[in-house]
Write an enzyme that holds these catalytic residues in place. Structure first.
Site, mmCIF file in Angstrom:
data_model
loop_
_atom_site.group_PDB
_atom_site.id
_atom_site.type_symbol
_atom_site.label_atom_id
_atom_site.label_comp_id
_atom_site.label_asym_id
_atom_site.label_seq_id
_atom_site.Cartn_x
_atom_site.Cartn_y
_atom_site.Cartn_z
ATOM 1 N N GLU A 282 -0.394 12.541 -69.960
ATOM 2 C CA GLU A 282 -0.286 13.084 -68.473
ATOM 3 C C GLU A 282 -0.868 14.477 -68.135
ATOM 4 O O GLU A 282 -0.587 15.396 -68.805
ATOM 5 C CB GLU A 282 1.214 13.146 -68.063
ATOM 6 C CG GLU A 282 1.655 13.497 -66.605
ATOM 7 C CD GLU A 282 2.979 13.164 -66.442
ATOM 8 O OE1 GLU A 282 3.329 13.826 -65.475
ATOM 9 O OE2 GLU A 282 3.553 12.438 -67.013
ATOM 10 N N SER B 72 -16.167 10.637 -70.995
ATOM 11 C CA SER B 72 -17.169 10.809 -70.199
ATOM 12 C C SER B 72 -16.874 9.882 -68.723
ATOM 13 O O SER B 72 -16.063 9.165 -68.645
ATOM 14 C CB SER B 72 -18.586 10.324 -70.599
ATOM 15 O OG SER B 72 -18.707 8.950 -70.718
ATOM 16 N N ASN B 73 -17.517 10.364 -67.531
ATOM 17 C CA ASN B 73 -17.539 9.745 -66.268
ATOM 18 C C ASN B 73 -17.710 8.172 -66.418
ATOM 19 O O ASN B 73 -17.168 7.337 -65.968
ATOM 20 C CB ASN B 73 -18.136 10.373 -65.272
ATOM 21 C CG ASN B 73 -17.572 11.573 -64.824
ATOM 22 O OD1 ASN B 73 -16.460 11.976 -65.185
ATOM 23 N ND2 ASN B 73 -18.031 12.248 -63.541
#
Lengths: 356, 395, 356, 395
Positions: free
Chosen positions: B244, B380-381
């Site tokens: 989280e 990574s995105n």
């Protein structure tokens, strides 16, 4: 219609490319580009001897080039090698001297290095708000003000400086010793300087110089666009190679369709950048020169940012490192937008044409 | 619908603000504002400050010395720290290893390791990525071969952030060869000064030294340094990857960057007027401010869900992507605002009284380049989009 | 902090959603939306009886809602169903009447349909350049000018019309019979009108009405944003379903990574659109209302265009056809940018806050 | 490098301009400018006009009645026609079937079919796409079963553009079941009035009738109507897909649209001044104008290569993608420029003297929506990216 280079220009390109491959391989280049004086005086002399400064100068002024395509071919090769030598300042100086009908023999031979002080902190991209001033003295002029981002200024022998004379921009010549030069390296390699003029003696090169300055900036923008095309080609080749060799999850990353399509988009933008640079080169010295170079620089500001950022992103971490060549190409591609008018400034010039 | 914080949360916000106003030294905030690489001492001072206050192990339960904060409180703390120009907490000990030890460690490990994180005695480094295994972590090859009471570690880790400052490192290593890539991985701790470990700097694009390679050459590590079960390290890796994060979007950092950008755009001039009055530039600011404004709410919605359901939803991946895009756009604009003054290579200007731009702007270009990392590291995105494809699209 | 709807609002939403699913399934909807009078008077009455007009009006004015979240919840449901009923005009009228403390009983009951004339051809998105004028007569006023894009005007019983009184915008009431109404259907369904005033008799509702008009536009923008969120959700659900079922080259097209990543990008923009709409709803009636609604509308102008165009593109030809629901969602998403300030106009309002 | 046309090419350009100025009737250019769907008669008149001049079969060699143009001349012709507001040539006969017959047809077919295209007697429709086979053409299922001297056609075609006006249709059909998808396909011609063929309109997003479905229910077609070899139709399909298109980018159409956009932006007002003086809108125009300016050169480079090497390179895919993006952006801006005046559904306004915007602007929104097709048909932009991935990236 003919998109092939002439034999002369092909030779110019080949000669320069071979020389740069020999002397400016990426490791050598970075050592030179990031250590004072941020270029290599010996190599600069060699390049001049090879005719590279003269290629920027028309035959009428003692050179053997100077057209838009000469400039484009030369700077494209410089861009492919990320060459840090002060060609941009040389080109700007040559165009101003051409407008003043001044002798360019020392510029062509490389014997003397010239740099041009145009921009100021509060007027980075336009000459409409220059604050530096010139004052007449008995036998000449004295200049006061600060010139910013004088490309090649860290290693120049002589400066051409823009200051207001009777309220209009004029260009003056001053020896490096006559002004205070604060040189520095640039984050994308190569050098520049801030030039401080405190009642510094100078001689007049050109008064009412607005048109000449615009002409020099126009040529400079074309040069930067061509340099960007060269750098984009090189960065793209590195990326393509990486896509074909780097494996993740057991396959080459070039097999991922999302990356393929993004890479295709880069290809398209590079081809568009190449095309608009050709348009600007063809228009140089014609009535549309300023507009076409503004179009070229605004498009390339967009394209170069996309290519730089996507080249890093598609590579992943490796392209974030100093030792990987793509990182240096990315820096150059981003930072050349800061030179002689960024993408918004040049777009604004195109917009102004609608209401002119 | 109610977007406001509770009275309790507002009181907590005030407490954090007051604490920072009173205790965060000016030399630290000055260094953060300047945007330069922070030296070890500044991080250390900041960690110890938080440690003394009991706020360093932000996600830890009270029984282990944490503050027992709710997700909203952690978010408030993160945002306020950014707004006050506090340094980031170096996450590897307090936010990564700490929770792992609490979840997977044995009693001895808990007793030994946790207090030394909170006191700042130990600076942990992360040994995750390898040259051949970036986003594809499961393909890691660093091996740990059992030899009596020891593992013998051989291999190489990379992207070890601030590893030059660390005295300890936690690593994912392969304890069994063969089988599925995710199997046979273990989570092992080591002292950096163990013979055979070498930390070498990686120079980054902007010239800075922030990450390292770590080489392991027949490094002997006691078997006691194993966390959790042998060959079950992938469970811990997944725990860490999905652990989280209440402020994964970096809202506070971007708010601060936006304020600085606006101040910069008011000081820089173009065509005889402040840059912020240039319509094209102002439009760029307005666009990213609008995105940030939306992202704040997206972040709060994620917190609300986390608080209500006990875990955040897959929108954390959305926040990771959007957060990096917004942050990178802000860095792009700050660089752009400086025009030619963004050019100097930090440190290349000799002794001079000359300002090259407004205060603290000399690192703007370097910060822009450095921050390209944020869309690459931590998944990574592209990896985030793959995750969202599975979790949210069901494709 | 609480992002759950209140019980009342959830019931409102459920009631409306059920009603619309029953009466406005996509085929029925398009028949109603594209044939004069471009809405269904009977259903409008039923919706008013269900309390849907009253939900837009505060209790103090005889309604049972009227907060930002009431408006958002209602219009989101309308957007999901592409409902062509004239709620936008009703909301604008209600806000103006609220500012004037006028009785809204007939608006709430649906007995009388109101529409608001704000925009003009040369002032489509701002009230700073209105040309319509009011002239005092013995017992009232006469209006002259043309109001454009009067939403719901094709079926209105009464108009609230903005005209200059002593140089300042004021709002007047006029019966439909007192003006010339040129009604038409809209390309995305539903109706509007041009309203011509030729010395048309009217009564004054509110003078010096700039603040009230801004307040009405602010509420209207929020409504349009919420409507867009509903429509984006619906379009996205259709797209996802298609990605999972449509096969090309032997596999479902949802297995192509390039499409996956683009679809994820849509998801992100929709979530951002939802968030900014929540922000605007929370801010309504507060000091930041206008700014937040401008932010919301500019972001949604971008997001809705992306969602509309990508929904068509990713689908391929099928979404270009009238008989496939996604095409109607795409039209609504594009065209609502043309209502009450487009993405550039609203962005400009955000920019103005930097120098205010 | 030399970007200028040769003297010969310039003379040709003048000839085309003069021809159009003299011969293109005002009622045709008015209809094109208005942006409405053109009736059959206008296309027919235009085709016959070109046919009489010998310019209809633009890509045909002289021996078959074509003008024998070079790629550059074809480009010049296309651009000048767009600039003069001429209609498009309906491509199916002159630009698609004609070249196929010339390349693959037998002598009888050449003699019968080609003159009727040039005279305008035959209007051909295309039967390519099927409901289940859009971009994936090879998966088509319409079958042609041999029965003596006839094929019996059963199946369905779709996206048949302007099929409602056609008297003949060429189809890809499956003559052999099983095997690889590309095998067993044949290229067959049919008269539309053959019993069993039914053309049904498809209503498009903006409400117009431009495309159709074509149903085949036991349609008997003479075997003589086969073009090329049976089961080798895929070769013809590929020929058509890669058939040289000199103006695939639609440069002339976009130049014309840009001019109209600027005129529109000068007439519309925002905040008390012409829209073209609004910086954000002017920036949008300037961006797309710059893209178009670059695309013109990209197009010329492609022509140069085609002229030099005898065939265009893979940059045709680049031009297809960029061409549609530029055109769609221009349509977007025209719609946007109208503001609320873009809203009316064409035809929904009753009898009135009221103008809803500048002349010819009432179809702008419809044109915007209709033109979303350009990035989908003829090989969607995604297919083009796949092609470029293979050809230019080598991935």
């Amino acid at each position: 219609m003919n998109f092939d280079l002439t034999e002369d220009r092909r030779m110019l390109s080949d000669t320069l490319t071979r020389y740069l491959a020999d002397r400016y391989a990426i490791g050598d280049r970075s050592r030179t580009a990031y250590a004072a004086p941020f270029h290599d005086p010996d190599r600069w002399t060699e390049l001049a001897e090879l005719g590279m400064a003269g290629a920027l100068v028309p035959e009428t002024a003692g050179g053997f080039g100077g057209t838009g395509f000469d400039i484009a071919v030369l700077f494209e090769a410089l861009g492919r090698a990320l060459c840090p030598e002060p060609f941009l300042g040389t080109l700007l100086a040559s165009r101003l001297m051409l407008a003043a009908d001044a002798d360019q023999a020392q510029l062509i031979s490389g014997a003397r290095r010239f740099a041009v002080g145009l921009a100021e902190i509060d007027a980075p991209y336009d000459i409409g708000h220059i604050a530096s001033t010139a004052r007449r003295t008995g036998d000449g002029y004295c200049l006061t003000g600060r010139k910013t981002a004088v490309y090649g200024g860290q290693a120049a022998d002589e400066f051409l400086l823009v200051a207001l004379l009777d309220g209009a921009p004029a260009v003056f010549r001053a020896d490096a010793a006559a002004v205070t030069v604060v040189g520095y390296g640039m984050i994308d390699g190569g050098g520049a300087a801030e030039v401080l003029m405190e009642d510094s003696p100078a001689t007049l090169l050109l008064d009412n110089a607005t048109a000449a300055i615009t002409g020099a900036v126009t040529a400079g923008r074309l040069a930067l666009c061509a340099e960007a095309v060269g750098a984009m080609d090189a960065a793209y080749a590195i990326l393509l190679d990486y896509l074909k060799t780097r494996k993740q999850f057991g396959v080459v990353i070039g097999s991922f369709q999302a990356l393929q399509h993004r890479t295709v988009d880069l290809l398209m933008e590079i081809e568009q950048a190449r095309s608009i640079t050709i348009a600007a080169a063809a228009a140089l010295d014609g009535p549309d020169a300023a507009l076409k170079s503004a179009m070229a620089k605004t498009l390339i500001g967009r394209a170069a940012r996309l290519v730089a950022e996507e080249t890093i992103q598609i590579h992943g971490g490796i392209a974030m490192t100093w030792d990987y060549a793509a990182s240096h190409y990315a820096k150059r591609l981003i930072m050349l937008d800061h030179q002689l008018g960024d993408t918004d400034h040049c777009l604004d010039e195109v917009m102004q044409s609608y209401t002119a | 619908m109610d977007l406001t914080f509770t009275d309790h949360e507002r009181a907590f916000q005030t407490e954090v603000r007051d604490f920072l106003a009173t205790n965060l030294p000016a030399h630290i905030t000055a260094a953060v504002r300047a945007g330069v690489e922070l030296p070890r001492e500044i991080y250390q001072e900041w960690h110890e400050l938080l440690g003394r206050k009991g706020w360093l192990g932000a996600t830890w339960p009270r029984e282990y010395g944490g503050p027992g904060w709710t997700p909203v409180e952690r978010y408030i703390f993160d945002v306020e720290c950014s707004r006050a120009n506090a340094p980031r907490v170096v996450a590897f000990g307090p936010h990564m290893l700490g929770p792992v030890i609490i979840e997977f460690g044995n009693d001895r490990q808990k007793a030994e390791i946790l207090p030394r994180i909170l006191s700042g005695e130990d600076w942990w480094a992360q040994g995750y990525s390898e040259p051949g295994a970036g986003s594809d972590l499961a393909s890691l090859r660093t091996r740990a071969d059992r030899d009596g009471d020891h593992y013998i570690l051989n291999g190489q880790k990379t992207w070890t952030t601030l590893g030059q400052h660390a005295n300890r490192i936690f690593c994912l290593v392969r304890t069994t060869q063969g089988g599925k890539p995710q199997e046979g991985i273990s989570f092992v701790l080591a002292d950096i000064d163990t013979p055979g470990i070498e930390v070498r700097p990686i120079r980054l694009i902007e010239g800075g030294h922030e990450v390292n390679e770590v080489f392991f050459d027949n490094v002997r590590v006691p078997v006691d340094n194993l966390v959790g079960e042998e060959n079950k390290g992938w469970t811990i890796a997944k725990f860490l990857l999905t652990h989280e994060r209440t402020n994964i979007a970096g809202v506070g950092i971007s708010m601060q960057a936006l304020d600085e950008l606006k101040a910069l755009a008011r000081r820089m001039r173009r065509k005889g007027r402040p840059l912020i009055e240039d319509p094209l530039f102002a439009a760029r600011i307005a666009r990213v401010e609008t995105d940030l404004e939306a992202m704040k709410i997206t972040n709060l919605r994620m917190l609300f869900r986390a608080q209500k359901q006990g875990h955040p939803g897959p929108e954390t991946s959305i926040l990771k992507i959007k957060g990096t895009l917004v942050n990178q756009e802000l860095r792009d604009l700050a660089r752009r605002a400086l025009g030619p003054l963004a050019a100097p290579f930090p440190g290349s200007v000799g002794e001079t009284n000359l300002m090259f731009g407004p205060e603290n702007s000399e690192t703007n270009a370097a910060t822009y380049f450095n921050n390209r990392k944020t869309s690459i590291f931590g998944g990574s995105n592209e990896i985030q989009r793959n995750i969202l494809t599975k979790t949210m699209l069901g494709l």
